[in-house]
Design a protein around this motif. Structure first.
Motif, mmCIF file in Angstrom:
data_model
loop_
_atom_site.group_PDB
_atom_site.id
_atom_site.type_symbol
_atom_site.label_atom_id
_atom_site.label_comp_id
_atom_site.label_asym_id
_atom_site.label_seq_id
_atom_site.Cartn_x
_atom_site.Cartn_y
_atom_site.Cartn_z
ATOM 1 N N VAL A 1 0.866 -1.177 0.000
ATOM 2 C CA VAL A 1 0.000 0.000 0.000
ATOM 3 C C VAL A 1 0.903 1.229 0.000
ATOM 4 O O VAL A 1 1.753 1.374 0.888
ATOM 5 C CB VAL A 1 -0.922 0.018 1.246
ATOM 6 C CG1 VAL A 1 -1.786 1.270 1.250
ATOM 7 C CG2 VAL A 1 -1.786 -1.244 1.275
ATOM 8 N N TRP A 2 0.726 2.101 -1.004
ATOM 9 C CA TRP A 2 1.575 3.278 -1.161
ATOM 10 C C TRP A 2 0.772 4.550 -0.924
ATOM 11 O O TRP A 2 -0.326 4.697 -1.437
ATOM 12 C CB TRP A 2 2.188 3.294 -2.560
ATOM 13 C CG TRP A 2 3.139 2.164 -2.728
ATOM 14 C CD1 TRP A 2 2.883 0.949 -3.285
ATOM 15 C CD2 TRP A 2 4.492 2.123 -2.286
ATOM 16 N NE1 TRP A 2 4.005 0.155 -3.218
ATOM 17 C CE2 TRP A 2 5.004 0.853 -2.616
ATOM 18 C CE3 TRP A 2 5.322 3.044 -1.654
ATOM 19 C CZ2 TRP A 2 6.315 0.475 -2.327
ATOM 20 C CZ3 TRP A 2 6.625 2.662 -1.359
ATOM 21 C CH2 TRP A 2 7.103 1.398 -1.698
ATOM 22 N N ALA A 3 1.345 5.473 -0.177
ATOM 23 C CA ALA A 3 0.711 6.755 0.118
ATOM 24 C C ALA A 3 0.649 7.617 -1.143
ATOM 25 O O ALA A 3 1.463 7.459 -2.057
ATOM 26 C CB ALA A 3 1.495 7.477 1.208
ATOM 27 N N PRO A 4 -0.300 8.550 -1.196
ATOM 28 C CA PRO A 4 -0.401 9.455 -2.340
ATOM 29 C C PRO A 4 0.915 10.174 -2.636
ATOM 30 O O PRO A 4 1.630 10.583 -1.715
ATOM 31 C CB PRO A 4 -1.476 10.459 -1.904
ATOM 32 C CG PRO A 4 -2.332 9.684 -0.950
ATOM 33 C CD PRO A 4 -1.357 8.797 -0.205
ATOM 34 N N TYR B 1 -0.822 -2.620 -4.751
ATOM 35 C CA TYR B 1 -0.600 -3.738 -5.665
ATOM 36 C C TYR B 1 -0.270 -4.991 -4.881
ATOM 37 O O TYR B 1 0.182 -4.934 -3.742
ATOM 38 C CB TYR B 1 0.437 -3.437 -6.748
ATOM 39 C CG TYR B 1 1.837 -3.087 -6.303
ATOM 40 C CD1 TYR B 1 2.719 -4.047 -5.811
ATOM 41 C CD2 TYR B 1 2.298 -1.790 -6.442
ATOM 42 C CE1 TYR B 1 4.015 -3.726 -5.448
ATOM 43 C CE2 TYR B 1 3.599 -1.457 -6.094
ATOM 44 C CZ TYR B 1 4.451 -2.431 -5.597
ATOM 45 O OH TYR B 1 5.723 -2.115 -5.241
ATOM 46 N N TRP B 2 -0.587 -6.111 -5.507
ATOM 47 C CA TRP B 2 -0.225 -7.424 -4.964
ATOM 48 C C TRP B 2 1.088 -7.806 -5.613
ATOM 49 O O TRP B 2 1.253 -7.645 -6.837
ATOM 50 C CB TRP B 2 -1.282 -8.465 -5.298
ATOM 51 C CG TRP B 2 -2.639 -8.145 -4.772
ATOM 52 C CD1 TRP B 2 -2.954 -7.422 -3.658
ATOM 53 C CD2 TRP B 2 -3.887 -8.555 -5.341
ATOM 54 N NE1 TRP B 2 -4.325 -7.353 -3.511
ATOM 55 C CE2 TRP B 2 -4.925 -8.053 -4.526
ATOM 56 C CE3 TRP B 2 -4.225 -9.300 -6.452
ATOM 57 C CZ2 TRP B 2 -6.263 -8.266 -4.801
ATOM 58 C CZ3 TRP B 2 -5.568 -9.523 -6.734
ATOM 59 C CH2 TRP B 2 -6.561 -9.010 -5.895
ATOM 60 N N VAL B 3 2.031 -8.276 -4.831
ATOM 61 C CA VAL B 3 3.349 -8.606 -5.386
ATOM 62 C C VAL B 3 3.822 -9.963 -4.914
ATOM 63 O O VAL B 3 3.720 -10.303 -3.741
ATOM 64 C CB VAL B 3 4.382 -7.497 -5.062
ATOM 65 C CG1 VAL B 3 4.565 -7.327 -3.566
ATOM 66 C CG2 VAL B 3 5.703 -7.768 -5.742
ATOM 67 N N ALA B 4 4.305 -10.735 -5.882
ATOM 68 C CA ALA B 4 4.960 -12.007 -5.596
ATOM 69 C C ALA B 4 6.449 -11.777 -5.750
ATOM 70 O O ALA B 4 6.892 -11.153 -6.730
ATOM 71 C CB ALA B 4 4.465 -13.078 -6.581
ATOM 72 N N ARG B 5 7.222 -12.282 -4.794
ATOM 73 C CA ARG B 5 8.680 -12.102 -4.825
ATOM 74 C C ARG B 5 9.360 -13.457 -4.903
ATOM 75 O O ARG B 5 8.910 -14.421 -4.294
ATOM 76 C CB ARG B 5 9.157 -11.399 -3.568
ATOM 77 C CG ARG B 5 8.655 -9.984 -3.426
ATOM 78 C CD ARG B 5 9.133 -9.405 -2.109
ATOM 79 N NE ARG B 5 8.771 -7.999 -1.977
ATOM 80 C CZ ARG B 5 8.983 -7.291 -0.885
ATOM 81 N NH1 ARG B 5 9.554 -7.846 0.173
ATOM 82 N NH2 ARG B 5 8.627 -6.019 -0.838
#
Length: 91
Positions: A24-27, A85-89
């Motif tokens: 989750v990224w801030a504006p 976004y959903w991220v797979a690492r």
């Protein structure tokens, strides 16, 4: 492409990724050029972002996918509503 986090996670783990999370990224967050010690496959699910790799910038919106190999220099910029976004690492 999966429409729930749990499905995204199941598919990613089956593909060999070893970590799956929601970011989750801030504006208006800006991350200058950097690298990661892992490969990623991600799906934007809310908001928008701009991903720049090798001088090419992609504008990503919900439903868009992006992938980065281990160690690839890139920068990220998030829109006025931030982004999730959903991220797979693959570590």
């Amino acid at each position: 492409m999966p429409n729930t986090f749990e499905t995204f996670k199941s598919v990613a783990l089956a593909e060999g990724f070893d970590e799956v999370l929601e970011r989750v990224w801030a504006p208006d967050t800006v991350l200058e050029e950097h690298t990661h010690p892992f490969a990623v496959k991600a799906k934007v699910v809310q908001g928008e972002m701009w991903l720049t790799v090798a001088g090419e910038t992609r504008h990503l919106v919900p439903g868009d996918l992006f992938e980065l190999e281990y160690g690839v220099p890139h920068s990220e910029r998030y829109g006025p509503e931030g982004a999730i976004y959903w991220v797979a690492r693959l570590n």
